[in-house]
Design an enzyme around this catalytic site. Structure first.
Site, PDB file in Angstrom:
ATOM      1  N   ASP A  23      37.840  33.155  32.257  1.00 17.26           N
ATOM      2  CA  ASP A  23      36.356  33.259  32.133  1.00 17.26           C
ATOM      3  C   ASP A  23      35.343  34.044  31.204  1.00 17.26           C
ATOM      4  OD1 ASP A  23      38.104  35.551  32.923  1.00 17.26           O
ATOM      5  OD2 ASP A  23      37.670  35.690  34.572  1.00 17.26           O
ATOM      6  N   ASN A  41      40.036  40.078  46.540  1.00 18.81           N
ATOM      7  CA  ASN A  41      39.550  39.652  47.297  1.00 18.81           C
ATOM      8  C   ASN A  41      39.716  37.817  47.376  1.00 18.81           C
ATOM      9  OD1 ASN A  41      38.213  37.817  45.062  1.00 18.81           O
ATOM     10  ND2 ASN A  41      36.418  38.558  45.764  1.00 18.81           N
ATOM     11  N   HIS A  80      39.978  36.551  44.237  1.00 18.28           N
ATOM     12  CA  HIS A  80      39.946  35.019  43.351  1.00 18.28           C
ATOM     13  C   HIS A  80      40.833  34.636  42.419  1.00 18.28           C
ATOM     14  CE1 HIS A  80      37.810  39.343  41.508  1.00 18.28           C
ATOM     15  NE2 HIS A  80      38.947  38.248  40.715  1.00 18.28           N
ATOM     16  N   GLU A 136      35.280  33.129  42.769  1.00 20.47           N
ATOM     17  CA  GLU A 136      35.010  33.996  44.146  1.00 20.47           C
ATOM     18  C   GLU A 136      35.225  33.426  45.812  1.00 20.47           C
ATOM     19  OE1 GLU A 136      35.062  37.263  43.708  1.00 20.47           O
ATOM     20  OE2 GLU A 136      33.333  38.623  42.170  1.00 20.47           O
TER      21      GLU A 136
HETATM   22  C1  GLP Z   1      39.335  39.934  36.653  1.00 18.99           C
HETATM   23  C2  GLP Z   1      39.432  38.729  35.754  1.00 18.99           C
HETATM   24  C3  GLP Z   1      40.949  37.801  36.911  1.00 18.99           C
HETATM   25  C4  GLP Z   1      41.806  38.070  36.947  1.00 18.99           C
HETATM   26  C5  GLP Z   1      41.771  39.293  38.164  1.00 18.99           C
HETATM   27  C6  GLP Z   1      42.004  40.773  38.418  1.00 18.99           C
HETATM   28  O1  GLP Z   1      38.614  39.723  37.670  1.00 18.99           O
HETATM   29  N1  GLP Z   1      38.363  37.797  36.400  1.00 18.99           N
HETATM   30  O2  GLP Z   1      40.696  37.076  35.527  1.00 18.99           O
HETATM   31  O3  GLP Z   1      42.682  38.233  37.503  1.00 18.99           O
HETATM   32  O4  GLP Z   1      40.428  40.835  36.875  1.00 18.99           O
HETATM   33  O5  GLP Z   1      42.329  41.594  37.496  1.00 18.99           O
HETATM   34  P1  GLP Z   1      43.498  42.703  37.927  1.00 18.99           P
HETATM   35  O6  GLP Z   1      45.208  42.094  36.815  1.00 18.99           O
HETATM   36  O7  GLP Z   1      43.908  44.178  36.297  1.00 18.99           O
HETATM   37  O8  GLP Z   1      44.096  43.362  38.842  1.00 18.99           O
END
Ligand code: GLP
Length: 241
Positions: free
Chosen positions: A67, A136, A138, A143
């Site tokens: 992404d 949440n 995702h 989402e």
């Molecule tokens: C972002 C990314 C996700 C990732 C998420 C969690 O929103 N788009 O791919 O899994 O963050 O991040 P963290 O590992 O910092 O909790």
């Protein structure tokens, strides 16, 4: 789902890096789907260490990133392109031509998403898809309440994601409101999924993902239906199971 519990973040990172490393050793031209966020940082550092020790060769590996924020260029320190180059790619011998990203600066979303779909289809399939998870539920930027059948698409980020991710930005106002992401369909088409989760703040959602109903309200719950998912999570993340 195969679930490995680790004592802490470091062990999670080591175990996940070993799984990714074995994928590369067994298939040097693997197509790796890569993720960002704080969770995989330790894993990427482990891969760098293995490369520096002469145990891993990335020269034939292809990568596709999950992404990207819309409106951030690759030199912006909060872009996922910048993250990948600095946390992994510039430290290993991956060929930059083999590292593929969604272009957050492309304004024509249909054009950009179709380009990326063609790219993924050109690979046949992703050999190993690394995933973290948002609070949440995702995955990528899929989402809650996104159709499971979607391919690469433009997303309006939820207020929750904007708030949670604002910790990486100077100001909440700077967090983009849109992103491009691979869809659930792309992720489910991967041959194998490596799902890394750590910390107390993910415990509630991880319980729902693993034991709750499969529902678009919890996007990652769809992983229950994938035939080859390896979850590597620390004790804290698994504490409510
Ligand atoms: C972002 C990314 C996700 C990732 C998420 C969690 O929103 N788009 O791919 O899994 O963050 O991040 P963290 O590992 O910092 O909790």
């Amino acid at each position: 789902m195969q679930i490995y519990e680790t004592t802490d973040y470091n062990e999670m990172s080591r175990k996940a890096a070993n799984i990714m490393a074995s994928q590369i050793v067994l298939k040097p031209d693997s197509v790796l789907g890569l993720a960002t966020g704080s969770t995989p940082e330790g894993l990427y550092q482990q891969l760098i260490d293995k490369y520096e020790n002469g145990d891993l060769d990335f020269s034939k590996v292809q990568t596709v990133n999950l992404d990207e924020y819309v409106g951030l260029d690759m030199d912006n320190h909060q872009s996922y392109h910048y993250y990948m180059v600095n946390k992994l790619f510039r430290h290993i011998n991956v060929d930059p031509k083999n590292c593929h990203f969604l272009n957050g600066m492309e304004k024509d979303s249909q054009k950009e998403c179709s380009r990326f779909e063609r790219l993924i289809q050109g690979f046949g399939s992703i050999d190993l898809q690394l995933l973290g998870v948002g609070e949440n539920g995702h995955i990528g930027f899929n989402e809650p309440n996104t159709h499971f059948s979607k391919g690469t698409h433009l997303v309006a980020l939820t207020q929750n994601t904007i708030e949670v991710n604002s910790r990486f930005f100077k100001d909440k106002e700077e967090v983009p409101h849109y992103a491009y992401t691979m869809g659930i369909k792309n992720l489910m088409d991967a041959k194998r999924i490596l799902f890394v989760v750590n910390g107390k703040r993910k415990a509630k959602i991880l319980r729902k993902i693993i034991t709750g109903p499969i529902t678009p309200e919890v996007p990652a719950s769809i992983l229950q239906l994938h035939k080859n998912v390896t979850v590597v999570a620390d004790k804290e993340a698994l504490s409510l199971l």
